[in-house]
Scaffold this motif. Structure first.
Motif, PDB file in Angstrom:
ATOM      1  N   ILE A   1       0.823  -1.212   0.000  1.00 15.61           N
ATOM      2  CA  ILE A   1       0.000   0.000   0.000  1.00 15.61           C
ATOM      3  C   ILE A   1       0.863   1.272   0.000  1.00 15.61           C
ATOM      4  N   SER A   2       2.117   1.114  -0.465  1.00 13.31           N
ATOM      5  CA  SER A   2       3.030   2.246  -0.680  1.00 13.31           C
ATOM      6  C   SER A   2       3.307   3.048   0.597  1.00 13.31           C
ATOM      7  N   LEU A   3       3.436   2.346   1.707  1.00 14.43           N
ATOM      8  CA  LEU A   3       3.718   3.016   2.973  1.00 14.43           C
ATOM      9  C   LEU A   3       4.961   2.435   3.628  1.00 14.43           C
ATOM     10  N   ARG A   4       5.527   3.221   4.510  1.00 14.66           N
ATOM     11  CA  ARG A   4       6.575   2.751   5.411  1.00 14.66           C
ATOM     12  C   ARG A   4       6.214   3.224   6.812  1.00 14.66           C
ATOM     13  N   ARG A   5       6.475   2.403   7.809  1.00 14.39           N
ATOM     14  CA  ARG A   5       6.124   2.762   9.178  1.00 14.39           C
ATOM     15  C   ARG A   5       6.857   4.053   9.591  1.00 14.39           C
ATOM     16  N   PRO A   6       6.139   5.060  10.132  1.00 10.03           N
ATOM     17  CA  PRO A   6       6.808   6.262  10.646  1.00 10.03           C
ATOM     18  C   PRO A   6       7.744   5.915  11.796  1.00 10.03           C
ATOM     19  N   ARG A   7       8.798   6.684  11.948  1.00 11.52           N
ATOM     20  CA  ARG A   7       9.807   6.378  12.956  1.00 11.52           C
ATOM     21  C   ARG A   7       9.273   6.464  14.383  1.00 11.52           C
ATOM     22  N   HIS A   8       8.284   7.299  14.615  1.00  7.61           N
ATOM     23  CA  HIS A   8       7.837   7.543  15.989  1.00  7.61           C
ATOM     24  C   HIS A   8       6.589   6.738  16.362  1.00  7.61           C
ATOM     25  N   LEU A   9       6.155   5.826  15.477  1.00  7.69           N
ATOM     26  CA  LEU A   9       4.944   5.050  15.733  1.00  7.69           C
ATOM     27  C   LEU A   9       5.240   3.558  15.705  1.00  7.69           C
ATOM     28  N   THR A  10       4.447   2.790  16.435  1.00  6.49           N
ATOM     29  CA  THR A  10       4.543   1.343  16.325  1.00  6.49           C
ATOM     30  C   THR A  10       3.822   0.897  15.059  1.00  6.49           C
ATOM     31  N   LEU A  11       4.047  -0.341  14.682  1.00  5.72           N
ATOM     32  CA  LEU A  11       3.379  -0.884  13.507  1.00  5.72           C
ATOM     33  C   LEU A  11       1.860  -0.915  13.702  1.00  5.72           C
ATOM     34  N   TYR A  12       1.432  -0.997  14.940  1.00  8.85           N
ATOM     35  CA  TYR A  12       0.002  -1.088  15.245  1.00  8.85           C
ATOM     36  C   TYR A  12      -0.717   0.246  15.075  1.00  8.85           C
ATOM     37  N   ASP A  13       0.029   1.341  14.956  1.00  8.84           N
ATOM     38  CA  ASP A  13      -0.582   2.660  14.841  1.00  8.84           C
ATOM     39  C   ASP A  13      -1.021   3.001  13.420  1.00  8.84           C
ATOM     40  N   GLY A  14      -0.719   2.126  12.466  1.00 10.95           N
ATOM     41  CA  GLY A  14      -1.139   2.333  11.085  1.00 10.95           C
ATOM     42  C   GLY A  14      -2.002   1.179  10.603  1.00 10.95           C
ATOM     43  N   PRO A  15      -2.110   1.009   9.285  1.00 10.50           N
ATOM     44  CA  PRO A  15      -2.963  -0.048   8.729  1.00 10.50           C
ATOM     45  C   PRO A  15      -2.617  -1.451   9.199  1.00 10.50           C
ATOM     46  N   MET A  16      -1.345  -1.693   9.561  1.00 10.26           N
ATOM     47  CA  MET A  16      -0.964  -3.029  10.000  1.00 10.26           C
ATOM     48  C   MET A  16      -1.627  -3.414  11.314  1.00 10.26           C
ATOM     49  N   GLY A  17      -2.075  -2.424  12.073  1.00  5.19           N
ATOM     50  CA  GLY A  17      -2.808  -2.739  13.291  1.00  5.19           C
ATOM     51  C   GLY A  17      -4.052  -3.545  12.976  1.00  5.19           C
ATOM     52  N   TYR A  18      -4.779  -3.120  11.931  1.00  4.86           N
ATOM     53  CA  TYR A  18      -5.956  -3.881  11.506  1.00  4.86           C
ATOM     54  C   TYR A  18      -5.558  -5.253  10.981  1.00  4.86           C
ATOM     55  N   VAL A  19      -4.511  -5.291  10.151  1.00  4.25           N
ATOM     56  CA  VAL A  19      -4.114  -6.552   9.514  1.00  4.25           C
ATOM     57  C   VAL A  19      -3.738  -7.595  10.563  1.00  4.25           C
ATOM     58  N   ILE A  20      -2.945  -7.199  11.550  1.00  8.24           N
ATOM     59  CA  ILE A  20      -2.533  -8.156  12.583  1.00  8.24           C
ATOM     60  C   ILE A  20      -3.732  -8.655  13.362  1.00  8.24           C
ATOM     61  N   LYS A  21      -4.628  -7.749  13.730  1.00 12.65           N
ATOM     62  CA  LYS A  21      -5.841  -8.164  14.448  1.00 12.65           C
ATOM     63  C   LYS A  21      -6.662  -9.145  13.616  1.00 12.65           C
ATOM     64  N   MET A  22      -6.795  -8.860  12.329  1.00 14.72           N
ATOM     65  CA  MET A  22      -7.570  -9.735  11.460  1.00 14.72           C
ATOM     66  C   MET A  22      -6.914 -11.103  11.325  1.00 14.72           C
ATOM     67  N   LEU A  23      -5.588 -11.139  11.144  1.00 14.85           N
ATOM     68  CA  LEU A  23      -4.894 -12.412  10.984  1.00 14.85           C
ATOM     69  C   LEU A  23      -4.982 -13.252  12.252  1.00 14.85           C
ATOM     70  N   VAL A  24      -4.859 -12.611  13.402  1.00 12.01           N
ATOM     71  CA  VAL A  24      -5.018 -13.343  14.658  1.00 12.01           C
ATOM     72  C   VAL A  24      -6.423 -13.918  14.749  1.00 12.01           C
ATOM     73  N   SER A  25      -7.426 -13.109  14.391  1.00 13.94           N
ATOM     74  CA  SER A  25      -8.815 -13.574  14.462  1.00 13.94           C
ATOM     75  C   SER A  25      -9.060 -14.758  13.535  1.00 13.94           C
ATOM     76  N   VAL A  26      -8.472 -14.732  12.346  1.00 14.25           N
ATOM     77  CA  VAL A  26      -8.717 -15.776  11.351  1.00 14.25           C
ATOM     78  C   VAL A  26      -7.910 -17.036  11.631  1.00 14.25           C
ATOM     79  N   PHE A  27      -6.614 -16.876  11.947  1.00 15.47           N
ATOM     80  CA  PHE A  27      -5.729 -18.044  12.047  1.00 15.47           C
ATOM     81  C   PHE A  27      -5.601 -18.597  13.468  1.00 15.47           C
TER      82      PHE A  27
END
Length: 320
Positions: free
Chosen positions: A174-200
């Protein structure tokens, strides 16, 4: 005793390019303190023009490990995996190299469509699998649901140690890189990780956390690791040895959680209060079992910060 190939034994999984010539030392001499698992990478960490050199290094490494294994066994080694560049390279490695010292393969760009191609040549080996979820299909919950259902009923299920979440590749989609001052969960990957945990995770698959590429920012690393643990992830990719101790520390079990887990697994009460929180064995039992497994591998740390790490022998873990 916990199986060597349990996902809880992964810890901080250090990725090393196959072009490096010191990998044997990392595996055989405990050169990297605390290393539990290692991936020899032939994919993103190796440029196209360096592939011949990487394959030659890998061949020499495998011969070295095979001799060491024949001489003394390898139970004390870290778990060792190879990440081939693609399916065709994976098949070539299995056909042409002695992979007996290796525990398994990390499968890059893993999708529903590629499962059968990987399984065709892995099936008849001893190798375990760690598929990496890192393509655009991962953003589609329905495709992930179909993949989870297929793998759950597939013979490969017994060979899958964990699924790896490829954070940087998924951000690249999605043409992004994690900002230096944020965790991965503070962007779109927060949703993705939650979804993958829910599914798998609901189907019994363990998942590992993506790398934190901001190597020197320990505050961000600590925040991200706390969220990794809150999502039930069993380990984390590391790209530098100084991340290993941080990941190990996050995987230790607090003494309060350990005490709750023991009470939950041994209580005859339907509901009870422990340390100011409600405990309900009927709904907390799976969590409690996972806590004891983590404690067996990583030890217990005091919530009050006034104690050292306590290792927990399996014989002391009365699960009732």
């Amino acid at each position: 005793m916990m199986k060597r190939l349990s996902p809880w034994n992964l810890g901080a999984t250090l990725y090393m390019p196959a072009t490096r010539t010191d990998i044997a030392d990392a595996i055989l001499t405990s050169k990297v303190e605390g290393l539990r698992s290692l991936v020899i990478c032939l994919e993103d960490a190796v440029s196209e023009e360096d592939i011949p050199e990487a394959l030659n290094n890998l061949q020499i490494l495998l011969e070295t490990l095979a001799k060491a294994k024949a001489a003394s066994g390898s139970a004390h080694w870290p778990l060792v995996f190879i990440r081939p560049r693609d399916v065709s390279m994976g098949a070539r490695l299995v056909k042409t190299m002695n992979l007996s010292p290796i525990d398994g393969l990390v499968l890059p760009k893993f999708t529903l469509a590629s499962l059968s191609a990987w399984w065709n040549f892995i099936e008849h080996t001893h190798l375990c699998m760690m598929p990496t979820l890192e393509t655009e299909e991962v953003y589609d919950v329905e495709q992930m649901r179909q993949l989870a259902i297929l793998m759950f009923g597939h013979p490969c299920h017994e060979r899958i140690i964990a699924l790896r979440i490829g954070g940087n590749d998924l951000m690249n989609v999605i043409s992004l890189r994690r900002p230096r001052h944020l965790t991965l969960y503070d962007g779109p990957m927060g949703y993705v990780i939650k979804m993958l945990v829910s599914v798998f995770a609901t189907r019994g698959f363990a998942l590992t956390a993506p790398v934190c590429e901001h190597i020197d920012d320990h505050d961000i690393m600590d925040k991200e690791l706390a969220l990794d643990m809150a999502h039930g992830l069993v380990g984390k990719t590391a790209i530098h040895p100084n991340q290993i101790t941080k990941i190990e520390a996050a995987l230790r079990v607090s003494d309060n959680d350990y005490a709750d887990a023991l009470r939950i697994l041994n209580s005859s009460q339907a509901v009870f209060k422990s340390l100011g929180a409600m405990c309900e064995p009927a709904t907390h039992r799976r969590w409690a079992s996972a806590i004891l497994e983590r404690a067996q591998v990583y030890g217990i740390i005091s919530d009050r910060g006034n104690g050292g790490i306590v290792r927990v022998p399996l014989s002391q873990q009365n699960q009732g």
